[in-house]
Design a protein around this motif. Structure first.
Motif, PDB file in Angstrom:
ATOM      1  N   HIS A 112       0.500   7.202  -6.469  1.00  0.00           N
ATOM      2  CA  HIS A 112      -0.704   7.934  -6.868  1.00  0.00           C
ATOM      3  C   HIS A 112      -0.860   9.265  -6.139  1.00  0.00           C
ATOM      4  O   HIS A 112      -1.805  10.006  -6.407  1.00  0.00           O
ATOM      5  N   GLU A 117      -5.330  -9.745  -6.023  1.00  0.00           N
ATOM      6  CA  GLU A 117      -3.988  -9.183  -6.202  1.00  0.00           C
ATOM      7  C   GLU A 117      -2.980  -9.907  -5.312  1.00  0.00           C
ATOM      8  O   GLU A 117      -1.892 -10.300  -5.756  1.00  0.00           O
ATOM      9  N   LYS A 120       1.745   1.974  -3.619  1.00  0.00           N
ATOM     10  CA  LYS A 120       0.565   2.503  -4.308  1.00  0.00           C
ATOM     11  C   LYS A 120       0.272   3.939  -3.877  1.00  0.00           C
ATOM     12  O   LYS A 120      -0.054   4.798  -4.705  1.00  0.00           O
ATOM     13  N   LEU A 155       2.476  -5.000  -9.933  1.00  0.00           N
ATOM     14  CA  LEU A 155       1.783  -3.833 -10.481  1.00  0.00           C
ATOM     15  C   LEU A 155       1.967  -3.733 -11.982  1.00  0.00           C
ATOM     16  O   LEU A 155       1.059  -3.323 -12.712  1.00  0.00           O
ATOM     17  N   TRP A 175       3.928   6.141 -12.652  1.00  0.00           N
ATOM     18  CA  TRP A 175       3.785   5.921 -11.204  1.00  0.00           C
ATOM     19  C   TRP A 175       4.813   6.721 -10.408  1.00  0.00           C
ATOM     20  O   TRP A 175       4.941   6.530  -9.199  1.00  0.00           O
ATOM     21  N   ASP A 189       0.820  -1.205   0.000  1.00  0.00           N
ATOM     22  CA  ASP A 189       0.000   0.000   0.000  1.00  0.00           C
ATOM     23  C   ASP A 189       0.859   1.263   0.000  1.00  0.00           C
ATOM     24  O   ASP A 189       0.431   2.306  -0.504  1.00  0.00           O
TER      25      ASP A 189
END
Length: 495
Positions: free
Chosen positions: A169, A275, A165, A210, A378, A162
């Motif tokens: 983002h 995932e 991610k 990813l 990313w 996490d």
């Protein structure tokens, strides 16, 4: 949230085995007494069912007055004010005294917002604002200081999957995987990946997932994963599969301070489990799990420092790479530096690894361009990108300049530290490749205008306009197609 799914919701009507009893003395002081048969500790208010204290309580109800044992001079009495199962009481005690016992953590916090007509969400909103500000400070610290993904994730209170991610983002987030110029990158590609054994640590595992890039791995190499890294992924999957993950959501505040409640859907929860299941399956398919015996030989003080910064799973990954004289694949710059300097282990990160696979004949340059486009979108840094990267992002986004990853890759032109002439040359190279691509002319206009916006300077666009005939030479049709597009942009930016 789940109280209606258990018999613990309703307190017992009478005191019985496995109960906790709130006693109020005649002076008004209160204490809890727990009937506990498994190694009771009287100093914690625990008494066996066979004890004199428990015998005087069993069978009694709320409001009953009982004589307490142990009084030699004057009889001491207590009134039963509450009865709970010992499990509920243990939970209540843990929650109420968590901050007292663990003052350095904010893992659990109590916030009083009232109920019914007295409900006031202000304390919750203020707490969430503080949380938002804290996370922003953590992101900024990660951006500007040597900080591992594990340390960032620990401070924010999430796992490394996490964390990647969130950074990828976040509007100002980055994932720092290397510090290398394009020239140094090309030199590293020429050197290739030494040896035949590669140890994948957790950030590399996350990135490969990813990217959907497990199939791009060169099968001539042997891939290892540390046992504790594998166990960490198993734990993530177990947490996602437990009943508590089947419902719920989260609260947050927006930039205007408005309270938001977001319920997670079954589709989102299933996507999360899928995932994690994919990560586990890919590790089992492509890698061999091993423990590092040498990690136990690291001096305890140094090992503790490593664990705080990198986590034991990553420490074992570095130690394992040293054991087998292999290469550590990591997208965490801090881990890469520790592996090189303290463990003497060479490292590789995802973009460099895949570029070496191109030279090995296992990966096409087209696939590598897509990998680079995704990593750049990313905000992995420092990713080496070229005009081909942007065009590949366009193919993936179906030539919509507002879709990921094309939008983010076009923005690279504006963000690059290169000087204005260099940005203009990159933009012109993009336009040339765009004309040679499969993008239909109807969609090219929006892409062209987005690229010119990224250049953002009239002088540079005027220079590009003057270079059209030279760049396209005998491709008169492309030059004539682009000329009015550049004229339109220039007329729209007269100021």
């Amino acid at each position: 949230m789940y109280g209606d799914k258990t018999s613990l919701r309703q307190p017992p009507e009478q005191v019985e085995a496995h109960c906790a009893v709130l006693l109020e003395a005649e002076g008004g002081s209160q204490r809890w007494v727990v009937i506990e048969n498994s190694n009771p500790v009287p100093s914690r208010g625990e008494f066996a069912e066979s004890s004199a204290m428990a015998q005087r309580l069993i069978g009694r109800e709320v409001g009953d007055v009982v004589e307490l044992p142990g009084s030699l001079v004057q009889i001491e009495k207590g009134t039963i004010r509450e009865i709970q199962t010992k499990y509920v009481r243990a939970f209540q005690d843990s929650l109420q005294r968590f901050r007292e016992r663990f003052p350095e953590t904010s893992f659990i916090q109590q916030i009083h917002v009232g109920s019914g007509d007295d409900f006031d969400p202000t304390p919750l909103i203020e707490s969430l604002k503080q949380r938002r500000e804290y996370v922003e400070k953590c992101v900024e610290f990660y951006r500007t200081n040597p900080c591992s993904l594990h340390l960032f994730a620990t401070k924010v209170g999430i796992n490394e999957l996490d964390a990647v991610k969130a950074l990828a983002h976040h509007p100002t987030g980055i994932v720092t995987c290397c510090h290398m110029t394009p020239r140094e990158f090309d030199s590293a590609v020429e050197e290739g990946i030494p040896g035949e054994v590669i140890v994948l640590e957790i950030s590399a595992i996350v990135t490969l997932t990813l990217l959907d890039g497990w199939g791009f791995l060169n099968p001539s190499k042997n891939y290892l994963v540390s046992q504790t890294a594998k166990e960490l992924v198993d734990q993530w999957l177990s947490d996602a599969s437990e009943e508590r993950a089947n419902e719920g959501g989260y609260a947050s505040v927006d930039e205007d301070g408005q309270l938001l409640f977001q319920e997670t859907t079954e589709e989102q929860r299933e996507a999360r489990r899928l995932e994690l299941d994919t990560i586990k399956e890919m590790i089992e398919t492509h890698c061999e799990c091993r423990s590092s015996e040498a990690v136990a030989a690291i001096p305890s003080d140094k090992r503790d420092a490593y664990e705080q910064v990198a986590g034991f799973h990553n420490v074992e990954s570095m130690s394992l790479a040293k054991d087998v004289e292999g290469v550590l694949w990591t997208d965490d710059l801090v881990l890469s530096l520790i592996a090189k300097t303290d463990f003497g282990v060479p490292t590789v990160w995802t973009q460099l690894g895949f570029r070496c696979f191109v030279d090995a004949g296992h990966l096409t340059i087209d696939d590598f361009a897509l990998v680079s486009a995704k990593l750049a979108a990313w905000s992995y840094t420092a990713i080496v990108w070229r005009a081909e990267t942007i065009i590949k992002a366009g193919e993936y986004a179906q030539w919509d300049p507002q879709r990921w990853p094309l939008k983010e890759c076009i923005e690279l032109i504006a963000k690059t530290p290169l000087n204005l002439p260099s940005r203009a040359r990159i933009a012109l190279a993009c336009l040339k490749l765009l004309r040679q691509s499969g993008c239909v002319e109807l969609k090219q206009s929006a892409v062209i205008q987005a690229i010119l916006n990224a250049v953002g300077d009239r002088r540079a666009v005027v220079w590009m306009y003057r270079q059209l005939d030279h760049v396209f030479m005998i491709d008169f049709q492309s030059a004539e197609f682009l000329r009015p597009e550049l004229e339109y942009w220039l007329n729209s930016h007269l100021g």
